[in-house]
Motif scaffolding. Structure first.
Motif, short mmCIF file in Angstrom:
data_model
loop_
_atom_site.label_atom_id
_atom_site.label_comp_id
_atom_site.label_asym_id
_atom_site.label_seq_id
_atom_site.Cartn_x
_atom_site.Cartn_y
_atom_site.Cartn_z
N LEU A 49 47.46 34.96 74.73
CA LEU A 49 46.74 33.71 74.53
C LEU A 49 46.36 33.04 75.85
N GLY A 50 47.02 33.40 76.93
CA GLY A 50 46.65 32.88 78.25
C GLY A 50 45.29 33.37 78.71
N VAL A 51 44.79 34.44 78.07
CA VAL A 51 43.46 34.97 78.40
C VAL A 51 42.38 33.95 78.09
N MET A 52 42.57 33.16 77.06
CA MET A 52 41.52 32.24 76.61
C MET A 52 41.22 31.19 77.68
N GLY A 53 42.21 30.43 78.09
CA GLY A 53 41.99 29.41 79.11
C GLY A 53 41.55 30.00 80.43
N GLY A 54 42.09 31.18 80.78
CA GLY A 54 41.70 31.82 82.03
C GLY A 54 40.25 32.25 82.03
N THR A 55 39.78 32.78 80.90
CA THR A 55 38.38 33.19 80.79
C THR A 55 37.45 31.99 80.84
#
Length: 305
Positions: free
Chosen positions: A125-131
């Protein structure tokens, strides 16, 4: 790793762990500052769970700084809750990262430590904010930090059959958190025989409350739109990875290729399907091999600027 707490000029608080070897410890001419963004139900300890699985091992070996932060709304970092009605959790997270957290970390621990860029290492789920942060950086004419690349793992495009429909929920308290049962978490995050016993012993310590605004809405707010709205805007190099037989997402070579193809403007986008590893690859026997790839990619990004 050493704990830290940082207050930004706009009164945002960031809590994290850091491994900051000085430039004198590294033969590298160009050093990235790698920032880890953990997945759901974890916190900053994810990238430093045990000595054998810590990102600090590779950080010290290569002399490359590594920082793991509590993502916004987790642990000691400022929350984005409640999310405005016209927005969503991922957008608010990405905005806080891009506008406040990443610039402050860069000025405090990157530019002053001989680094030439930030590379984001994002899990699940950390991918979302990072993207989102990477897309906002691409759209910013005067960004306050140099972004060299992003590493994305554990977040696919389509949910697995067993997970479909489980996260799409609009009836929840926008300020509420949920905590995963330890036994369930061990059975889902790890495949049998893929992690050391001392990692399993840390599950309760590593278990963090997760905001329902993220957990209950990502399948509705993120999955249908991420390719066109966010991935297509990213300009920096991207390294994307899924593990085979992921419990949360369809994970095949074809699926990896589809996700990598969403980063249409990236100067370099590559992907891989890691065989045998569990969803939480950073906690497994694959951890240091995976970190070696991540640090290598980050160093290439730094040298390419």
């Amino acid at each position: 790793m050493e704990p830290f707490r940082l207050s930004t000029v706009d009164h945002t608080t960031v809590a994290g762990l850091r491994s900051l070897p000085p430039p004198s410890t590294s033969p590298l001419k160009y050093r990235p500052l790698i920032i880890g963004l953990h997945g759901g139900s974890y916190d900053k300890q994810y990238f430093d769970a045990t000595p054998a699985t810590s990102a600090s091992m590779m950080s010290k070996a290569l002399g490359v700084p590594f920082i793991s932060i509590d993502r916004p709304s987790y642990g000691g970092t400022t929350s984005v809750l409640p999310v405005p009605k016209e927005s969503d959790f991922n957008l608010e997270t990405g905005r806080l990262l891009h506008n406040s957290i990443l610039p402050s970390i860069w000025s405090d621990m990157g530019a002053t430590n001989g680094c030439n860029c930030i590379v984001l290492l994002c899990h699940s789920l950390g991918v979302m904010g990072g993207t989102v942060a990477a897309a906002l950086h691409a759209q910013d004419k005067t960004p306050r930090y140099p972004l060299g690349g992003v590493i994305l793992s554990g977040m696919g495009d389509r949910q697995s059959v067993q997970m479909q429909g489980r996260s799409a929920n609009s009836d929840f308290d926008p300020m509420q958190y949920t905590t995963s049962p330890v036994e369930w978490k061990d059975s889902v995050m790890f495949k049998p025989g893929t992690v050391a016993p001392d990692v399993v012993e840390q599950t309760e310590r590593l278990n963090a409350p997760m905001p329902l605004a993220e957990a209950a809405r990502f399948a509705v707010d993120w999955l249908p739109t991420w390719k066109e709205r966010w991935a297509a805007q990213v300009l920096v190099p991207v390294m994307f990875s899924l593990v085979d037989d992921d419990p949360f997402f369809i994970s095949t070579k074809e699926e990896v290729d589809r996700c990598v193809g969403a980063f249409k403007k990236s100067v370099r986008a590559e992907g891989s399907l890691v065989l045998g590893a569990p969803h939480c690859m950073e906690l497994s026997y694959w951890s240091q091999g995976w970190y070696a790839r991540c640090f290598g990619f980050a160093i290439e990004c730094a040298a390419s600027l």
